[in-house]
Motif scaffolding. Structure first.
Motif, mmCIF file in Angstrom:
data_model
loop_
_atom_site.group_PDB
_atom_site.id
_atom_site.type_symbol
_atom_site.label_atom_id
_atom_site.label_comp_id
_atom_site.label_asym_id
_atom_site.label_seq_id
_atom_site.Cartn_x
_atom_site.Cartn_y
_atom_site.Cartn_z
ATOM 1 N N GLY A 174 -1.726 -33.456 -64.077
ATOM 2 C CA GLY A 174 -0.567 -33.437 -64.760
ATOM 3 C C GLY A 174 0.554 -34.254 -64.337
ATOM 4 O O GLY A 174 1.542 -33.828 -64.142
ATOM 5 N N ALA A 175 0.373 -35.219 -63.392
ATOM 6 C CA ALA A 175 1.425 -36.098 -62.854
ATOM 7 C C ALA A 175 1.846 -37.304 -63.872
ATOM 8 O O ALA A 175 1.173 -38.003 -64.345
ATOM 9 C CB ALA A 175 0.842 -36.456 -61.502
ATOM 10 N N ASN A 176 3.020 -37.702 -63.354
ATOM 11 C CA ASN A 176 3.701 -38.837 -64.222
ATOM 12 C C ASN A 176 4.281 -39.708 -62.927
ATOM 13 O O ASN A 176 4.700 -39.210 -62.207
ATOM 14 C CB ASN A 176 4.599 -38.563 -65.208
ATOM 15 C CG ASN A 176 5.760 -37.711 -65.010
ATOM 16 O OD1 ASN A 176 5.551 -36.594 -64.407
ATOM 17 N ND2 ASN A 176 7.056 -38.196 -64.868
ATOM 18 N N LEU A 177 4.425 -40.945 -63.192
ATOM 19 C CA LEU A 177 5.161 -42.102 -62.449
ATOM 20 C C LEU A 177 6.489 -42.281 -62.810
ATOM 21 O O LEU A 177 7.265 -42.971 -61.819
ATOM 22 C CB LEU A 177 4.261 -43.061 -62.415
ATOM 23 C CG LEU A 177 2.635 -43.170 -61.874
ATOM 24 C CD1 LEU A 177 2.210 -44.582 -61.731
ATOM 25 C CD2 LEU A 177 2.711 -42.526 -60.758
ATOM 26 N N TRP A 178 6.910 -42.056 -63.874
ATOM 27 C CA TRP A 178 8.479 -42.338 -64.232
ATOM 28 C C TRP A 178 8.756 -41.337 -65.524
ATOM 29 O O TRP A 178 7.986 -40.851 -65.778
ATOM 30 C CB TRP A 178 8.515 -43.777 -64.621
ATOM 31 C CG TRP A 178 7.623 -44.440 -65.750
ATOM 32 C CD1 TRP A 178 7.491 -44.125 -66.953
ATOM 33 C CD2 TRP A 178 6.582 -45.137 -65.445
ATOM 34 N NE1 TRP A 178 6.522 -44.876 -67.555
ATOM 35 C CE2 TRP A 178 6.078 -45.474 -66.657
ATOM 36 C CE3 TRP A 178 6.110 -45.711 -64.214
ATOM 37 C CZ2 TRP A 178 4.808 -46.252 -66.796
ATOM 38 C CZ3 TRP A 178 4.747 -46.499 -64.403
ATOM 39 C CH2 TRP A 178 4.219 -46.627 -65.698
ATOM 40 N N PRO A 179 10.004 -41.434 -65.577
ATOM 41 C CA PRO A 179 10.541 -40.413 -66.416
ATOM 42 C C PRO A 179 11.104 -40.883 -67.803
ATOM 43 O O PRO A 179 12.363 -41.117 -68.083
ATOM 44 C CB PRO A 179 11.690 -39.624 -65.829
ATOM 45 C CG PRO A 179 12.472 -40.552 -64.787
ATOM 46 C CD PRO A 179 11.151 -41.729 -64.738
ATOM 47 N N ASP A 180 10.063 -40.937 -68.763
ATOM 48 C CA ASP A 180 10.391 -41.363 -69.945
ATOM 49 C C ASP A 180 9.455 -41.288 -71.010
ATOM 50 O O ASP A 180 8.580 -40.627 -70.668
ATOM 51 C CB ASP A 180 10.968 -43.014 -70.060
ATOM 52 C CG ASP A 180 9.884 -44.045 -69.670
ATOM 53 O OD1 ASP A 180 8.711 -43.582 -69.837
ATOM 54 O OD2 ASP A 180 10.216 -45.038 -69.283
#
Length: 272
Positions: A146-152
């Motif tokens: 459940g990881a993401n690389l940027w917030p959008d």
């Protein structure tokens, strides 16, 4: 009788009567380490190769109640509270994933550990990736769910992104004086403003990686696949019938597969 011995006996009594271990608030296993100007709380269980567990936003080491018992049979499990989370108090105004990753490296050094396996959930997964980028010598292998690389909204599902936007609009004009609310806002801003990891940066991660997400996760599935595809050596697991809490919703299978990844003799590069 020394205090610590009394605590240990109390814990053994709880176990004998089938009472749950109070993960995240366990005097028999918890310690503090002062690193980088912050007192980091962590709990240690088991013996063997070190395994660092990293929780999600607003959480603590207690999130690993279904994880620790399995891995403590084979690993020296270190479940830490990130700064500004759980029992790790941080009075500073700023917070970033780079800071969290550097804290992890400093804690491992404090514990005289050259490297460790790393398992991170959500924000912990982001931190695990950055730890492998910024301190490659500290990571044997990493699993990130459940990881993401940027917030959008290209990384997060639109419903979550809209919810976060509403939260930011409501809070940005407020002045928080209560320490708890001030800390909560700082922790919220961590996910609102961060992370910012280019896909191209993942090519520098040399540690084998296990990239995991639920098929109904709050992270877009195409974003999870992109992370996997840009890593030099990685496994991918999109878990059917699962939301964001993969390690809770499918605990037994999650633990087995993650352990299988950690102990696999070879990690093939992802197919392009």
């Amino acid at each position: 009788m020394p205090h610590l011995l009394l605590v240990a006996l109390l814990l053994l009594t709880r176990l004998a009567y089938g009472q749950a271990v109070p993960y995240g608030n366990n005097p028999a296993a918890g310690k503090y380490a002062t690193v980088r100007g912050v007192k980091l709380y962590y709990e240690a269980y088991g013996a063997g190769p070190p395994l660092l567990l990293l929780h999600g936003n607003g959480g603590s080491s207690k999130e690993f109640a279904k994880t620790i018992p399995y891995f403590a049979k084979r690993y020296r499990v270190i479940a830490m509270d990130s700064r500004a989370h759980g029992k790790s108090v941080d009075r500073a105004d700023s917070l970033s994933f780079e800071m969290l990753a550097d804290d992890c490296a400093a804690l491992l050094t404090h514990l005289h550990l050259d490297s460790a396996y790393v398992l991170g959930w959500s924000d912990g997964g982001i931190t695990a990736l950055l730890l492998a980028l910024r301190h490659p010598e500290k990571v044997k292998r990493l699993a990130a769910t459940g990881a993401n690389l940027w917030p959008d909204s290209t990384a997060l599902m639109p419903e979550l992104w809209q919810q976060m936007k509403r939260g930011y609009q409501e809070g940005r004009t407020q002045t928080f004086t209560d320490p708890t609310r001030k800390n909560d806002w700082k922790v919220f801003l961590l996910d609102w403003r961060h992370p910012h990891i280019p896909l191209t940066a993942l090519a520098r991660i040399k540690a084998p990686a296990f990239i995991i997400a639920g098929d109904r996760d709050v992270i877009r599935p195409e974003h999870t696949v992109a992370i996997y595809q840009n890593l030099p050596r990685a496994w991918l697991w999109l878990i059917p019938n699962s939301g964001h809490a993969t390690l809770h919703e499918h605990a037994d299978e999650f633990n087995r597969k993650t352990d299988e990844f950690f102990r696999a003799r070879a990690i093939l590069p992802p197919s392009r």
